[in-house]
Write a protein that holds these residues in place. Sequence first.
Motif, PDB file in Angstrom:
ATOM      1  N   ALA A   1      -7.583 -22.394 -28.375  1.00 17.58           N
ATOM      2  CA  ALA A   1      -7.638 -23.776 -28.865  1.00 17.58           C
ATOM      3  C   ALA A   1      -9.012 -24.376 -28.546  1.00 17.58           C
ATOM      4  N   TRP A   2      -9.455 -25.281 -29.459  1.00 20.38           N
ATOM      5  CA  TRP A   2     -10.728 -25.995 -29.278  1.00 20.38           C
ATOM      6  C   TRP A   2     -10.483 -27.480 -29.532  1.00 20.38           C
ATOM      7  N   LEU A   3     -11.258 -28.282 -28.847  1.00 22.72           N
ATOM      8  CA  LEU A   3     -11.193 -29.733 -29.040  1.00 22.72           C
ATOM      9  C   LEU A   3     -12.555 -30.234 -29.522  1.00 22.72           C
ATOM     10  N   LYS A   4     -12.534 -30.885 -30.695  1.00 24.03           N
ATOM     11  CA  LYS A   4     -13.763 -31.458 -31.241  1.00 24.03           C
ATOM     12  C   LYS A   4     -13.716 -32.963 -31.009  1.00 24.03           C
ATOM     13  N   ALA A   5     -14.594 -33.428 -30.116  1.00 24.21           N
ATOM     14  CA  ALA A   5     -14.605 -34.861 -29.768  1.00 24.21           C
ATOM     15  C   ALA A   5     -16.012 -35.417 -29.987  1.00 24.21           C
ATOM     16  N   ASP A   6     -16.050 -36.704 -30.327  1.00 19.09           N
ATOM     17  CA  ASP A   6     -17.324 -37.419 -30.539  1.00 19.09           C
ATOM     18  C   ASP A   6     -18.173 -36.757 -31.611  1.00 19.09           C
TER      19      ASP A   6
ATOM     20  N   ASN B   1       3.223 -24.521 -34.252  1.00 20.76           N
ATOM     21  CA  ASN B   1       3.755 -25.896 -34.241  1.00 20.76           C
ATOM     22  C   ASN B   1       4.152 -26.323 -32.833  1.00 20.76           C
ATOM     23  N   THR B   2       4.825 -25.428 -32.142  1.00 20.42           N
ATOM     24  CA  THR B   2       5.265 -25.766 -30.778  1.00 20.42           C
ATOM     25  C   THR B   2       4.070 -25.975 -29.862  1.00 20.42           C
ATOM     26  N   GLU B   3       3.105 -25.058 -29.938  1.00 21.95           N
ATOM     27  CA  GLU B   3       1.941 -25.154 -29.056  1.00 21.95           C
ATOM     28  C   GLU B   3       1.074 -26.356 -29.411  1.00 21.95           C
ATOM     29  N   MET B   4       0.964 -26.673 -30.714  1.00 18.04           N
ATOM     30  CA  MET B   4       0.159 -27.831 -31.110  1.00 18.04           C
ATOM     31  C   MET B   4       0.780 -29.124 -30.610  1.00 18.04           C
ATOM     32  N   ASP B   5       2.095 -29.239 -30.644  1.00 19.26           N
ATOM     33  CA  ASP B   5       2.750 -30.438 -30.104  1.00 19.26           C
ATOM     34  C   ASP B   5       2.425 -30.609 -28.623  1.00 19.26           C
ATOM     35  N   ARG B   6       2.439 -29.514 -27.911  1.00 17.68           N
ATOM     36  CA  ARG B   6       2.126 -29.589 -26.479  1.00 17.68           C
ATOM     37  C   ARG B   6       0.672 -29.975 -26.243  1.00 17.68           C
ATOM     38  N   LEU B   7      -0.261 -29.414 -27.052  1.00 22.22           N
ATOM     39  CA  LEU B   7      -1.678 -29.745 -26.878  1.00 22.22           C
ATOM     40  C   LEU B   7      -1.952 -31.219 -27.208  1.00 22.22           C
ATOM     41  N   VAL B   8      -1.340 -31.706 -28.269  1.00 23.24           N
ATOM     42  CA  VAL B   8      -1.562 -33.104 -28.654  1.00 23.24           C
ATOM     43  C   VAL B   8      -1.062 -34.049 -27.557  1.00 23.24           C
ATOM     44  N   GLN B   9       0.077 -33.723 -26.962  1.00 24.28           N
ATOM     45  CA  GLN B   9       0.599 -34.566 -25.882  1.00 24.28           C
ATOM     46  C   GLN B   9      -0.339 -34.577 -24.683  1.00 24.28           C
ATOM     47  N   HIS B  10      -0.864 -33.408 -24.344  1.00 26.32           N
ATOM     48  CA  HIS B  10      -1.805 -33.346 -23.214  1.00 26.32           C
ATOM     49  C   HIS B  10      -3.100 -34.093 -23.533  1.00 26.32           C
ATOM     50  N   ALA B  11      -3.572 -33.951 -24.790  1.00 26.44           N
ATOM     51  CA  ALA B  11      -4.823 -34.629 -25.162  1.00 26.44           C
ATOM     52  C   ALA B  11      -4.666 -36.134 -25.110  1.00 26.44           C
TER      53      ALA B  11
ATOM     54  N   THR C   1      -6.059 -36.087 -32.666  1.00 30.26           N
ATOM     55  CA  THR C   1      -5.527 -36.774 -31.483  1.00 30.26           C
ATOM     56  C   THR C   1      -6.341 -38.039 -31.272  1.00 30.26           C
ATOM     57  N   GLY C   2      -5.972 -38.782 -30.333  1.00 27.36           N
ATOM     58  CA  GLY C   2      -6.729 -39.995 -30.077  1.00 27.36           C
ATOM     59  C   GLY C   2      -8.125 -39.737 -29.536  1.00 27.36           C
ATOM     60  N   ARG C   3      -8.333 -38.540 -29.016  1.00 31.58           N
ATOM     61  CA  ARG C   3      -9.629 -38.203 -28.428  1.00 31.58           C
ATOM     62  C   ARG C   3     -10.475 -37.311 -29.311  1.00 31.58           C
ATOM     63  N   GLY C   4      -9.907 -36.813 -30.419  1.00 29.34           N
ATOM     64  CA  GLY C   4     -10.662 -35.944 -31.301  1.00 29.34           C
ATOM     65  C   GLY C   4      -9.715 -35.058 -32.113  1.00 29.34           C
ATOM     66  N   LYS C   5     -10.290 -33.968 -32.643  1.00 24.27           N
ATOM     67  CA  LYS C   5      -9.514 -33.053 -33.483  1.00 24.27           C
ATOM     68  C   LYS C   5      -9.314 -31.735 -32.728  1.00 24.27           C
ATOM     69  N   VAL C   6      -8.052 -31.257 -32.758  1.00 21.84           N
ATOM     70  CA  VAL C   6      -7.687 -30.010 -32.066  1.00 21.84           C
ATOM     71  C   VAL C   6      -7.564 -28.898 -33.095  1.00 21.84           C
ATOM     72  N   TYR C   7      -8.167 -27.754 -32.771  1.00 25.14           N
ATOM     73  CA  TYR C   7      -8.081 -26.545 -33.599  1.00 25.14           C
ATOM     74  C   TYR C   7      -7.333 -25.484 -32.788  1.00 25.14           C
ATOM     75  N   LEU C   8      -6.227 -24.996 -33.357  1.00 21.75           N
ATOM     76  CA  LEU C   8      -5.415 -23.989 -32.674  1.00 21.75           C
ATOM     77  C   LEU C   8      -5.374 -22.748 -33.576  1.00 21.75           C
ATOM     78  N   MET C   9      -5.784 -21.577 -33.034  1.00 22.50           N
ATOM     79  CA  MET C   9      -5.851 -20.345 -33.811  1.00 22.50           C
ATOM     80  C   MET C   9      -4.990 -19.254 -33.167  1.00 22.50           C
ATOM     81  N   TYR C  10      -4.242 -18.543 -34.045  1.00 21.00           N
ATOM     82  CA  TYR C  10      -3.449 -17.395 -33.586  1.00 21.00           C
ATOM     83  C   TYR C  10      -3.960 -16.171 -34.339  1.00 21.00           C
ATOM     84  N   ASP C  11      -4.460 -15.184 -33.595  1.00 19.15           N
ATOM     85  CA  ASP C  11      -4.965 -13.947 -34.193  1.00 19.15           C
ATOM     86  C   ASP C  11      -3.777 -13.010 -34.459  1.00 19.15           C
TER      87      ASP C  11
END
Length: 442
Positions: free
Chosen positions: A80-85, A49-59, A120-130
């Motif tokens: 993390a991966w960003l799916k855009a367009d 949750n913490t890391e996703m909030d940070r990624l969304v803000q940067h995106a 996000t406004g630019r696409g969808k963010v995928y965040l994975m923790y192994d």
Amino acid sequence: MTRVAGGTLTQRVVWALTGTVALFVTALALLAYLTFDQMEDDLVNDILNTEMDRLVQHARSGDEFLPQRGARELGGSMRAWLKADGQSPPGIPAQILALDNGLHLLETAEYTWHVMVADTGRGKVYLMYDASDNEQRVRDFGLFVLGVGAICVVGAYALSRRVAAIAVGPLLELTDRLSTWAPGSPDLAVTRDDEAGRLIEAFNRVQNQVDRSIAREREFAGNLSHEVRTPLAAIRSDSELMLLMQDLAPGQRQRLERIVDSVDDVIVSLETARAMARDQLRAPEPVDLAACMQDAWRGYEAMARAAELRFENHIPEGRVRELDRYALLTVLRNLVRNAVEHAAPATLRASLTAQGALELRDDGRGIDSADLPFLFRRYYRGRLRDAGGAQAGDSARGLGLAIAKRVCDMQGWSLTVASEREGERHGTCFWLDLDGATDRRA
């Protein structure tokens, strides 16, 4: 014997205590394992949750923090991966790409992934923790807790054996003592093959021995009464015939009268002993209390005269009760003998109380208050400390008053005592309450 299901009493105590501890330790270990596992999952979810909030803000800020091609490494266990367009980023697992927004947990035999998906406004963010390493630590913790639990169960088993030995030990000791005291085989069948069964068997053997002893006692009392009665009757009849002779000297007549009284005393003692041995009451008969008291005194009149004990019988004549005459004579003779041996020189007065109880009061030396609670115990001789030594007879051996009390208990009578050593009313008083005997006037 048939064996009881579950083993011996010691084994059942051991397994009961061990099972209780094992159940408690198992519940505690399971609770600790589940709590640790849940804490691991909650910690990983908080990190996501913490890391996703940070990624969304940067995106949303428009910088190039998330590359559109490839994965961004956010530590040894998180990417993390960003799916855009509408284009899927390279390297993203197909299992993750098909997930909707939110938190997800993917578990297989090879890995454990915590995944979070957000738009996000630019696409969808995928965040994975192994979390595969975390799960391994959880399993190691579970094995550790299991080992500690096993050690606790083993310790509980050893402690339970000790506790069972302490708890059942007195039972086994009692069983061994009874078995030594009463060897042999019980008459009753015992259906247990444990410590309790052994104790029951030992008690059965003791009961058999007690029954045999009682039977021998009753047989002895019956035989003695039967064998002695005939010579006693001959002695009494010959003595009475000799008393009819006119040329007897006073000393000879006195000795013959003493023989007759002694024979009567022996007959009374035999009848009382047989009744006590059989624990059966004789049939009641009309008894004049004044005459019975006089008969009890007559048997010890010579001894009383030598000991300077005077007697006054104030019981009204014609007062008749329905009771066992032999039992009443036994009690009264023992009380008179007690006064002769321990109260003299004194005066013994017999009377009836307002409630109808027999009262025998002397003005002798009295009894120490510390001795009164034990006065009716067999072989108790505390009173003799102040009597100047032992006398002959049952009272001197501590039996007279005990026999009197035993007879009273059998008949349902009450025998009580009070004594004072100082003052005008010094001396000892016995009260014999013949409650239950029919009172009537002749």
